[in-house]
Every structure is written in structure tokens, then in C-alpha cells.
Design a protein around this motif. Structure first.
Motif, mmCIF file in Angstrom:
data_model
loop_
_atom_site.group_PDB
_atom_site.id
_atom_site.type_symbol
_atom_site.label_atom_id
_atom_site.label_comp_id
_atom_site.label_asym_id
_atom_site.label_seq_id
_atom_site.Cartn_x
_atom_site.Cartn_y
_atom_site.Cartn_z
ATOM 1 N N ALA A 60 12.841 -12.644 11.367
ATOM 2 C CA ALA A 60 13.706 -11.421 11.665
ATOM 3 C C ALA A 60 12.930 -10.299 10.911
ATOM 4 N N LEU A 61 12.601 -10.425 9.847
ATOM 5 C CA LEU A 61 11.876 -9.172 9.246
ATOM 6 C C LEU A 61 10.890 -8.757 10.065
ATOM 7 N N ARG A 62 9.879 -9.795 10.536
ATOM 8 C CA ARG A 62 8.801 -9.138 11.156
ATOM 9 C C ARG A 62 9.258 -8.265 12.381
ATOM 10 N N GLY A 63 10.329 -8.743 12.965
ATOM 11 C CA GLY A 63 10.937 -8.246 14.274
ATOM 12 C C GLY A 63 11.393 -6.694 14.036
ATOM 13 N N MET A 64 11.720 -6.376 12.785
ATOM 14 C CA MET A 64 12.523 -5.200 12.705
ATOM 15 C C MET A 64 11.817 -4.150 11.403
ATOM 16 N N ALA A 65 10.479 -4.626 11.122
ATOM 17 C CA ALA A 65 9.947 -3.879 10.018
ATOM 18 C C ALA A 65 8.490 -3.704 10.453
ATOM 19 N N VAL A 66 7.700 -2.865 9.690
ATOM 20 C CA VAL A 66 6.227 -2.534 9.516
ATOM 21 C C VAL A 66 5.673 -3.153 8.541
ATOM 22 N N GLU A 67 4.881 -3.943 8.644
ATOM 23 C CA GLU A 67 3.835 -4.655 7.628
ATOM 24 C C GLU A 67 2.757 -3.774 7.103
ATOM 25 N N THR A 68 3.174 -3.236 5.981
ATOM 26 C CA THR A 68 2.403 -2.366 5.204
ATOM 27 C C THR A 68 0.915 -2.805 4.912
ATOM 28 N N SER A 69 0.181 -1.712 5.045
ATOM 29 C CA SER A 69 -1.221 -2.334 4.896
ATOM 30 C C SER A 69 -1.898 -1.741 3.683
ATOM 31 N N ALA A 70 -1.169 -0.756 3.103
ATOM 32 C CA ALA A 70 -1.800 -0.005 1.973
ATOM 33 C C ALA A 70 -0.929 1.388 1.550
ATOM 34 N N LEU A 71 -1.005 1.380 0.167
ATOM 35 C CA LEU A 71 -0.366 2.390 -0.469
ATOM 36 C C LEU A 71 -1.495 3.788 -0.651
ATOM 37 N N VAL A 72 -1.470 4.586 -0.242
ATOM 38 C CA VAL A 72 -2.428 5.872 -0.595
ATOM 39 C C VAL A 72 -1.881 6.803 -1.510
ATOM 40 N N PHE A 73 -2.527 7.235 -2.464
ATOM 41 C CA PHE A 73 -2.164 8.284 -3.482
ATOM 42 C C PHE A 73 -3.124 9.393 -2.934
ATOM 43 N N ALA A 74 -2.314 10.731 -2.913
ATOM 44 C CA ALA A 74 -3.079 11.888 -2.346
ATOM 45 C C ALA A 74 -2.714 12.991 -3.042
ATOM 46 N N ASN A 75 -3.399 13.916 -3.130
ATOM 47 C CA ASN A 75 -2.840 15.418 -3.711
ATOM 48 C C ASN A 75 -2.084 16.353 -2.830
ATOM 49 N N ARG A 76 -1.594 17.485 -2.930
ATOM 50 C CA ARG A 76 -0.879 18.209 -2.146
ATOM 51 C C ARG A 76 -1.531 18.614 -0.871
ATOM 52 N N HIS A 77 -2.891 18.811 -0.933
ATOM 53 C CA HIS A 77 -3.719 19.092 -0.091
ATOM 54 C C HIS A 77 -4.057 17.807 1.027
ATOM 55 N N GLY A 78 -3.461 16.644 0.810
ATOM 56 C CA GLY A 78 -3.725 15.728 1.541
ATOM 57 C C GLY A 78 -5.141 14.865 1.356
#
Length: 404
Positions: A60-78
Motif C-alpha cells: 500500500a505504501l508503494r502505491g501511494m508514495a514516492v520512493e526517495t532516491s536522495a537528499l540533496v543539500f544546496a545553497n540559496r542559488h540552487g
């Protein structure tokens, strides 16, 4: 055991399902008369997904959610500072999921209603003689006895007040957050979570649905902005104002120029289908969670500022730890002590780490050293140092890696 759980949120319902699975007779009392799928996005870290898989909920989780691939840290300029692979992409035994909080809660609610006793419109307001819950209902007050009462009733917990009657309002350090959802084209790989900016102005964004037929994806975003300088005794906005509708005028002066190569931040904000405002608050860690045959769980036990995707995850881990402790100890006192010994120090540590900005401290250092951006990250900060700091936080927060 006959167990009563005050609160039908994610933590309380997971505890109910887990305890029922272990053979206990469980009743959930939820204050809201007709629960609905409210809220916005949350993240479930892999160790909590393992608990939900044990309840049979992974499909059920797989059907309703997105499987996160990564967490990216970025500055305020992207500009990217660090990419941390998540879930199975990072060698974990289970996925990390980005999901709509309300949809997850309703999944747990439906499962609990099918498997055990769930009563809505029942607010636990106190406890008498240690094991009798005092309950407010539309038909007037009533009482219900149990062998064990679990307070999973959130940051304003009535059961927590028994342990800390003079605690007062939650702690606030001057940061407000606006949370919204917007249908927009996918960004990056369509399954990445990003934290951009710094502690005075930060934008967190991640998808919480797969793209629909028109190619748009439901994007969850959180905008944090410091509106008051932190000081002892700083009082958060009145509780009646929590979860009120946000205003574009509160965000666009700060985030209106944040247009990255891969994301249009002001475009997301202005096209939001909903936008709600909250103060970013927590509470001081308690020296004890139990009082007689009762204990606390989730935000009632350890409310923390939302850094590191720990809120729902730690509540789910509480649920498993409580069930394990009851399995392993014949006496209730010993079981509650074991549960608390396992969970309270770890959660107190997360509260304190998040008060020190958690991994957001990395963003602050880069902002201080290169406020206008950088040509090469290595000219600003050692990438290996950043990776080590990320891994140290994850270890302290209980992330568990199991490679095949």
C-alpha cells in the motif's frame, strides 16, 4: 494486556497495530470525530518502513508514495553541496518514502478499524487511579480502565501534563514555516528531496506522488523563515493560529528570487493548492516518560523541530520498541522501563541535535563562506567533511544500513 492508546495519529495507530499483532487487546481513542486526510508531506526513513512492512503495509505504501532516491543539500542559488543516497539507493534494507501525511494516516486508520477497536470523538483529558482514562465525548464525560495507557496525543498531550504540569507552552526560537503542495513538472529525477538555503531562510522540496496523465507531479514544499531573533522565553504564536492559511506576502519577499536551473521556487509557492503556516516548535526532553501503568509515545514524548525527517519515523520506532519491551518482560514496570531506556536517550539526543540546526548547520557554513555562490565546492568546504557530518547525524538518529 488490555491497552488503551490516546491519539489516532501515525504513532498511535502504528502502536495499536503492532501491539494488536503481538496479541494485546487494543483500543484507540481519537479526539477528532471524523478523521480526514489532512496535512502535507512527510518522509518515512528506512528503519520505520521496516516496521510498517512487518504490519503488511509495504504494498500500500508503494502505491501511494514516492520512493526517495536522495537528499540533496544546496545553497540559496540552487548549487548542490552534498548528495546523500537514500533508502535502497543508499544501501538500506528498505526504501525511504515521501508521502502525504494524511493519506498515510488514513491507511493506518483503515487498517486499525479493520483489526481492532477504534473510537473517534473521544478525547483523553486525564487519568484517575493510574489506570482509568478520563474521556470527553460529545455525549459527556466517561471513563475507561486499562492495564496500560499510552499517550500518543501529540505536542499538547494531556498525559504529558501529568509528568510536567508546569511545562507551559512549546519552545519557539523565532522560526515560522509555511508548508504547501503544488502540482508541477517533476524536478531532477522526480524522486529527490532537496534542502536549499540556510537556517534563516530555507526551502525544502520533494515529490509525494507519481506523475499523473498530464505529466505533473504533486510537490510538497516547506519554507522556513526566521521572523524573530531567538531569546529565552520567546513565546510562539497562539495555538489557535497554528495551521492557519499562509500568505504570499510572507514568503515572496524572501523566496521570490530563488529561481534555480532545475526548480522555480516562487512558481511553486504562487501555484500552491494549499499553504499552511506553523511555528517551528519543540519541547525540552523529559526525565521520564512513565507514570504508573502509563507511558508516552511520539510527539507526546519527544516533540522535535522538523529537521532530518525524524518526526513520524521516531514515533513509529517508539511503537516497535514498546511492543518489543512488552514481549521481553513479564512485569509491566520492567517493560516500560526497558522501552524508555531504549528510546528516551536517543530521542532526547535528536531533539538537541535539531536545536543545533541538525544537518542545516552545513548550509549555514556554506552561506557564511560563499554567500554569492561558488565555482567549486572544494574551494569553500571539504566535501569529505560534509559527508562525514551527514553520516554522523544519521548514526545518532538511528539510521540502520543493512547491505545484502
Amino acid at each position: 494486556m488490555n491497552i488503551l492508546i490516546a491519539g489516532g495519529g501515525i504513532g498511535g495507530l502504528t502502536a495499536a497495530l503492532t501491539l494488536h499483532q503481538r496479541g494485546h487487546a487494543v483500543t484507540v481513542l481519537e479526539a477528532v470525530r471524523e478523521p480526514r486526510p489532512l496535512g502535507v508531506g512527510i518522509n518515512l526513513l528506512p528503519h520505520s518502513v521496516g516496521v510498517l512492512e512487518g504490519l503488511g503495509l509495504l504494498p500500500a505504501l508503494r502505491g501511494m508514495a514516492v520512493e526517495t532516491s536522495a537528499l540533496v543539500f544546496a545553497n540559496r542559488h540552487g548549487q548542490p553541496i552534498h548528495r546523500d543516497a537514500r533508502g535502497v539507493y543508499g544501501g538500506y534494507s528498505h526504501p525511504q518514502f515521501s508521502v502525504h501525511r494524511g493519506e498515510l494516516q488514513m491507511l493506518l486508520w483503515r487498517e486499525a478499524c479493520a483489526r481492532l477497536t477504534v473510537l473517534s470523538g473521544q478525547r483523553v483529558v486525564g487519568v484517575r487511579d493510574g489506570h482509568v482514562a478520563l474521556i470527553d465525548t460529545a455525549d459527556g464525560p466517561r471513563e475507561q480502565a486499562a492495564d496500560l495507557i499510552v499517550g500518543a496525543d501529540g505536542i499538547h498531550s494531556a498525559l504529558r501534563r501529568r509528568l510536567a504540569p508546569d511545562e507551559g507552552a512549546p519552545c519557539w526560537r523565532g522560526v515560522m514555516m509555511w508548508r504547501g503542495t503544488t502540482w508541477a513538472p517533476p524536478f531532477l529525477d522526480g524522486r529527490t528531496m532537496v534542502q536549499a538555503g540556510h537556517s534563516r531562510a530555507k526551502f525544502v522540496v520533494y515529490p509525494i506522488s507519481t506523475p499523473r496523465a498530464d505529466g505533473l507531479q504533486l510537490i510538497n514544499w516547506i519554507a522556513d523563515r526566521r521572523v524573530r531573533e531567538s531569546a529565552p522565553g520567546l513565546t510562539a504564536p497562539d495555538r489557535a493560529d497554528w495551521s492557519r492559511a499562509g500568505r504570499l506576502d510572507d514568503l515572496l519577499p524572501t523566496f521570490g528570487s530563488w529561481r534555480f536551473d532545475w526548480l522555480d521556487v516562487p512558481g511553486l509557492i504562487t501555484r500552491a493548492e494549499q499553504m499552511l503556516e506553523w511555528p517551528m516548535v519543540d519541547r525540552d526532553p523529559l526525565p521520564c516518560w512513565r507514570l504508573g501503568p502509563s507511558t508516552l509515545l511520539g510527539d507526546a514524548a519527544h516533540p522535535m523541530v522538523p529537521i532530518g525527517s525524524n518526526g513520524a519515523t521516531q514515533a513509529i520506532m517508539d511503537a516497535q520498541a514498546l511492543a518489543d519491551a512488552l514481549d521481553r518482560h513479564a512485569g509491566l514496570d520492567a517493560a516500560l522501563a526497558a522501552y524508555e531506556d531504549k528510546r528516551r536517550p536517543l530521542c532526547a539526543r535528536i531533539v538537541e541535535m535539531n536545536r543545533q540546526e541538525g544537518l542545516d548547520a552545513i548550509l549555514d557554513r556554506v552561506e557564511a563562506l560563499a554567500p554569492e555562490g561558488f565555482a567549486q565546492l572544494a574551494d569553500v568546504i571539504d566535501p569529505a567533511e560534509v559527508a562525514a557530518e551527514v553520516n554522523a547525524y544519521k548514526a545518532a538518529a538511528g539510521h540502520q544500513v543493512k547491505r545484502a
